[in-house]
Design a protein around this motif. Structure first.
Motif, PDB file in Angstrom:
ATOM      1  N   LYS A 187       0.844  -1.191   0.000  1.00  0.00           N
ATOM      2  CA  LYS A 187       0.000   0.000   0.000  1.00  0.00           C
ATOM      3  C   LYS A 187       0.879   1.240   0.000  1.00  0.00           C
ATOM      4  CE  LYS A 187      -3.998   1.922   2.489  1.00  0.00           C
ATOM      5  NZ  LYS A 187      -4.885   1.741   3.654  1.00  0.00           N
ATOM      6  N   ASP A 188       0.505   2.208  -0.817  1.00  0.00           N
ATOM      7  CA  ASP A 188       1.213   3.487  -0.865  1.00  0.00           C
ATOM      8  C   ASP A 188       0.170   4.591  -0.999  1.00  0.00           C
ATOM      9  OD1 ASP A 188       3.133   5.379  -0.911  1.00  0.00           O
ATOM     10  OD2 ASP A 188       4.154   4.678  -2.726  1.00  0.00           O
ATOM     11  N   HIS A 189       0.502   5.793  -0.578  1.00  0.00           N
ATOM     12  CA  HIS A 189      -0.477   6.873  -0.630  1.00  0.00           C
ATOM     13  C   HIS A 189       0.207   8.186  -0.975  1.00  0.00           C
ATOM     14  CE1 HIS A 189       1.115   7.964   3.322  1.00  0.00           C
ATOM     15  NE2 HIS A 189       0.479   9.119   3.210  1.00  0.00           N
ATOM     16  N   SER A 190      -0.630   9.141  -1.396  1.00  0.00           N
ATOM     17  CA  SER A 190      -0.144  10.467  -1.771  1.00  0.00           C
ATOM     18  C   SER A 190      -1.334  11.421  -1.769  1.00  0.00           C
ATOM     19  CB  SER A 190       0.517  10.433  -3.153  1.00  0.00           C
ATOM     20  OG  SER A 190       0.847  11.731  -3.586  1.00  0.00           O
ATOM     21  N   ARG A 191      -1.037  12.706  -1.584  1.00  0.00           N
ATOM     22  CA  ARG A 191      -2.074  13.728  -1.691  1.00  0.00           C
ATOM     23  C   ARG A 191      -2.095  14.371  -3.066  1.00  0.00           C
ATOM     24  NH1 ARG A 191      -3.170  17.110   3.858  1.00  0.00           N
ATOM     25  NH2 ARG A 191      -3.569  15.296   5.195  1.00  0.00           N
ATOM     26  N   ARG A 192      -1.156  13.992  -3.883  1.00  0.00           N
ATOM     27  CA  ARG A 192      -1.128  14.501  -5.249  1.00  0.00           C
ATOM     28  C   ARG A 192      -1.843  13.525  -6.180  1.00  0.00           C
ATOM     29  NH1 ARG A 192       4.967  15.682  -6.615  1.00  0.00           N
ATOM     30  NH2 ARG A 192       5.077  13.497  -5.977  1.00  0.00           N
ATOM     31  N   ASN A 193      -2.022  13.945  -7.427  1.00  0.00           N
ATOM     32  CA  ASN A 193      -2.735  13.114  -8.397  1.00  0.00           C
ATOM     33  C   ASN A 193      -1.806  12.159  -9.133  1.00  0.00           C
ATOM     34  OD1 ASN A 193      -4.785  14.715  -7.584  1.00  0.00           O
ATOM     35  ND2 ASN A 193      -5.280  15.566  -9.578  1.00  0.00           N
ATOM     36  N   THR A 194      -0.606  11.949  -8.596  1.00  0.00           N
ATOM     37  CA  THR A 194       0.366  11.030  -9.204  1.00  0.00           C
ATOM     38  C   THR A 194       1.024  10.219  -8.106  1.00  0.00           C
ATOM     39  OG1 THR A 194       0.808  12.588 -11.004  1.00  0.00           O
ATOM     40  CG2 THR A 194       2.397  10.832 -10.663  1.00  0.00           C
ATOM     41  N   ILE A 195       1.140   8.923  -8.322  1.00  0.00           N
ATOM     42  CA  ILE A 195       1.820   8.025  -7.395  1.00  0.00           C
ATOM     43  C   ILE A 195       2.848   7.226  -8.178  1.00  0.00           C
ATOM     44  CG2 ILE A 195       1.572   6.064  -5.830  1.00  0.00           C
ATOM     45  CD1 ILE A 195      -1.152   7.022  -5.082  1.00  0.00           C
ATOM     46  N   LEU A 196       4.081   7.188  -7.678  1.00  0.00           N
ATOM     47  CA  LEU A 196       5.168   6.438  -8.301  1.00  0.00           C
ATOM     48  C   LEU A 196       5.469   5.215  -7.451  1.00  0.00           C
ATOM     49  CD1 LEU A 196       7.495   6.009 -10.312  1.00  0.00           C
ATOM     50  CD2 LEU A 196       8.889   7.518  -8.875  1.00  0.00           C
ATOM     51  N   LEU A 197       5.333   4.043  -8.063  1.00  0.00           N
ATOM     52  CA  LEU A 197       5.713   2.785  -7.415  1.00  0.00           C
ATOM     53  C   LEU A 197       7.051   2.353  -8.007  1.00  0.00           C
ATOM     54  CD1 LEU A 197       2.294   0.881  -7.525  1.00  0.00           C
ATOM     55  CD2 LEU A 197       3.191   2.335  -5.707  1.00  0.00           C
ATOM     56  N   ASP A 198       8.119   2.517  -7.232  1.00  0.00           N
ATOM     57  CA  ASP A 198       9.437   2.137  -7.725  1.00  0.00           C
ATOM     58  C   ASP A 198       9.932   0.914  -6.952  1.00  0.00           C
ATOM     59  OD1 ASP A 198       9.722   3.362  -5.328  1.00  0.00           O
ATOM     60  OD2 ASP A 198      11.204   4.850  -5.972  1.00  0.00           O
ATOM     61  N   ASP A 199      11.153   0.517  -7.236  1.00  0.00           N
ATOM     62  CA  ASP A 199      11.764  -0.678  -6.630  1.00  0.00           C
ATOM     63  C   ASP A 199      10.938  -1.931  -6.918  1.00  0.00           C
ATOM     64  OD1 ASP A 199      13.785   0.892  -5.600  1.00  0.00           O
ATOM     65  OD2 ASP A 199      12.759   1.225  -3.692  1.00  0.00           O
ATOM     66  N   LEU A 200      10.299  -1.960  -8.078  1.00  0.00           N
ATOM     67  CA  LEU A 200       9.583  -3.166  -8.497  1.00  0.00           C
ATOM     68  C   LEU A 200      10.510  -4.057  -9.309  1.00  0.00           C
ATOM     69  CD1 LEU A 200       6.158  -1.614  -9.594  1.00  0.00           C
ATOM     70  CD2 LEU A 200       6.821  -2.488  -7.346  1.00  0.00           C
ATOM     71  N   LYS A 201      10.160  -5.308  -9.385  1.00  0.00           N
ATOM     72  CA  LYS A 201      10.972  -6.258 -10.152  1.00  0.00           C
ATOM     73  C   LYS A 201      10.710  -6.056 -11.646  1.00  0.00           C
ATOM     74  CE  LYS A 201      10.707  -9.713  -6.470  1.00  0.00           C
ATOM     75  NZ  LYS A 201      10.270 -11.085  -6.118  1.00  0.00           N
ATOM     76  N   PRO A 202      11.780  -6.073 -12.460  1.00  0.00           N
ATOM     77  CA  PRO A 202      11.571  -5.902 -13.904  1.00  0.00           C
ATOM     78  C   PRO A 202      10.924  -7.141 -14.524  1.00  0.00           C
ATOM     79  CG  PRO A 202      13.885  -6.329 -13.439  1.00  0.00           C
ATOM     80  CD  PRO A 202      13.203  -6.181 -12.100  1.00  0.00           C
ATOM     81  N   PHE A 203      10.199  -6.900 -15.583  1.00  0.00           N
ATOM     82  CA  PHE A 203       9.522  -7.962 -16.337  1.00  0.00           C
ATOM     83  C   PHE A 203       8.591  -8.786 -15.445  1.00  0.00           C
ATOM     84  CE2 PHE A 203      13.502  -7.356 -18.833  1.00  0.00           C
ATOM     85  CZ  PHE A 203      12.916  -6.871 -19.985  1.00  0.00           C
ATOM     86  N   ARG A 204       7.922  -8.099 -14.511  1.00  0.00           N
ATOM     87  CA  ARG A 204       6.920  -8.763 -13.672  1.00  0.00           C
ATOM     88  C   ARG A 204       5.581  -8.046 -13.850  1.00  0.00           C
ATOM     89  NH1 ARG A 204       9.322 -12.008  -9.713  1.00  0.00           N
ATOM     90  NH2 ARG A 204      11.320 -12.716 -10.595  1.00  0.00           N
ATOM     91  N   VAL A 205       4.501  -8.815 -13.709  1.00  0.00           N
ATOM     92  CA  VAL A 205       3.153  -8.261 -13.856  1.00  0.00           C
ATOM     93  C   VAL A 205       2.625  -7.912 -12.461  1.00  0.00           C
ATOM     94  CG1 VAL A 205       0.799  -8.697 -14.647  1.00  0.00           C
ATOM     95  CG2 VAL A 205       2.744  -9.571 -15.960  1.00  0.00           C
ATOM     96  N   TYR A 206       2.232  -6.643 -12.292  1.00  0.00           N
ATOM     97  CA  TYR A 206       1.682  -6.168 -11.028  1.00  0.00           C
ATOM     98  C   TYR A 206       0.233  -5.726 -11.252  1.00  0.00           C
ATOM     99  CZ  TYR A 206       6.316  -6.172  -8.872  1.00  0.00           C
ATOM    100  OH  TYR A 206       7.533  -6.551  -8.363  1.00  0.00           O
ATOM    101  N   CYS A 207      -0.620  -6.047 -10.286  1.00  0.00           N
ATOM    102  CA  CYS A 207      -2.020  -5.632 -10.313  1.00  0.00           C
ATOM    103  C   CYS A 207      -2.244  -4.575  -9.230  1.00  0.00           C
ATOM    104  CB  CYS A 207      -2.948  -6.819 -10.086  1.00  0.00           C
ATOM    105  SG  CYS A 207      -2.790  -8.112 -11.354  1.00  0.00           S
ATOM    106  N   LEU A 208      -3.192  -3.672  -9.462  1.00  0.00           N
ATOM    107  CA  LEU A 208      -3.391  -2.570  -8.521  1.00  0.00           C
ATOM    108  C   LEU A 208      -4.837  -2.104  -8.517  1.00  0.00           C
ATOM    109  CD1 LEU A 208      -3.542   0.304 -10.355  1.00  0.00           C
ATOM    110  CD2 LEU A 208      -1.161  -0.299 -10.698  1.00  0.00           C
TER     111      LEU A 208
END
Length: 350
Positions: A187-208
């Motif tokens: 879970k991640d949160h922000s008060r802006r209209n943009t959220i960056l999810l970094d430190d993810l594994k390359p070539f992997r499928v993520y659902c959100l």
């Protein structure tokens, strides 16, 4: 004066009693009241609805009237909000149809009531409990969700569910994400209209899923919202992964070329005769000799002489030698003696 007789007194009392009797129920309140009224508050929507009133002995259409009030005001018709909910046949009143500026202020306490009308007949008022939009609203998911896959990351952009007065309320956004092949959620949160999810594994499928929560600044009330539909995206390679890919592809290509060269060399050594047979043309007999073998009567020497070039017939001197009939040994001896005329003594000869 004599008092009136008792029968006459009872008659006067009876007639006088009719004049002060309790009033009969008002005929203007004989309509049944609307049932199950409810206010629908979803995002910026403010809609009052109720069940219709049906009459068995009257086919005329029943109309409805809606009124509202604030804590320190009287009941008012909806015309002051520029919303027409007076003598309408519909069973709902939409206060957001004319825009937010003409509806109820979202931080105000509001009460509503509705009644049915049919000609001169009216029903009793049905009053709803007080409500505040910021406190009672159902918040939908953020709108216009746009996800951009990056190098081991996902960039999520969206817009708020509805517009709010920034001095009174604001939104906080939460994203729930997980790897499709796994089960652990983050879970991640922000008060802006943009959220960056970094430190993810390359070539992997993520659902959100994305959620918007309303923060009412005045009362410090946090109202959770609904989650968006689940969507899945595949991350791309980061710089280190790209470098590893280039190295692996280069090493793999070089190794493959070495294996192919070794295999070709081994095949050439093993099948050398066959390779020669494939790539070297077999020796052929000159056409003149081939014709002579077909027809031995043909003058082969003349044919060869015709094919010879003029340069082959250029001599410095020509000698004609004739031999008598001798034995082969004498012929060879004579040839050896005449081969070098310089060694002969002067005056000798034939």
């Amino acid at each position: 004066m004599r008092p009136p007789p008792w029968p006459l007194l009872w008659l006067l009392l009876l007639l006088g009693g009719r004049g002060v009797a309790a009033p009969q129920p008002d005929s203007l309140s004989q309509l049944p009241a609307p049932e199950h009224p409810k206010i629908h508050l979803y995002n910026a929507e403010q809609v009052l609805s109720w069940e219709p009133v049906s009459l068995r002995n009257d086919t005329r259409p029943v109309v409805y009237r809606v009124q509202y009030k604030y804590p320190e005001s009287q009941w008012c018709d909806t015309e002051f909000l520029e919303v027409n909910c007076m003598q309408i046949t519909a069973t709902e009143c939409d206060f957001t149809a004319a825009g937010l500026s003409k509806g109820f202020p979202m931080h105000f306490n509001v009460s509503l009531r509705v009644r049915a009308e049919l000609g001169e007949l009216v029903s009793a008022w049905v009053t709803l409990p007080w409500f505040q939009h910021y406190q009672n609203v159902t918040i939908g998911p953020p709108e216009n969700i746009w996800v951009t896959p990056g190098e081991g990351s996902l960039i999520i952009r969206f817009s708020p569910p509805f517009d709010v007065d920034s001095s009174l309320a604001t939104f906080e956004y939460y994203v729930h994400y997980w790897e499709k092949a796994g089960s652990q959620q983050f879970k991640d949160h922000s008060r802006r209209n943009t959220i960056l999810l970094d430190d993810l594994k390359p070539f992997r499928v993520y659902c959100l899923q994305v959620e918007a929560q309303l923060v009412w600044i005045m009362k410090n009330i946090l109202t959770p919202g609904l989650l968006s539909n689940t969507s899945c995206y595949e991350t791309t390679a980061d710089a280190s992964t790209k470098l590893q890919q280039v190295i692996l592809i280069s090493v793999g290509t070089f190794s493959l070329l070495l294996v192919l060269l070794w295999a070709c060399f081994f095949l050439v050594l093993k099948y050398r005769g066959l390779v020669k047979y494939w790539f070297l043309s077999p020796p052929s007999i000159p056409s003149q000799i081939e014709e002579y073998l077909r027809d031995p009567a043909q003058p082969i020497l003349e044919a060869l002489d015709k094919d010879s070039s003029p340069n082959d017939d250029a001599w410095d001197s020509v000698s004609i030698i004739s031999f008598p009939e001798k034995e082969p040994e004498d012929v060879l001896q004579t040839l050896s003696q005449s081969a070098d005329p310089v060694c002969q003594a002067p005056g000798t000869g034939h």
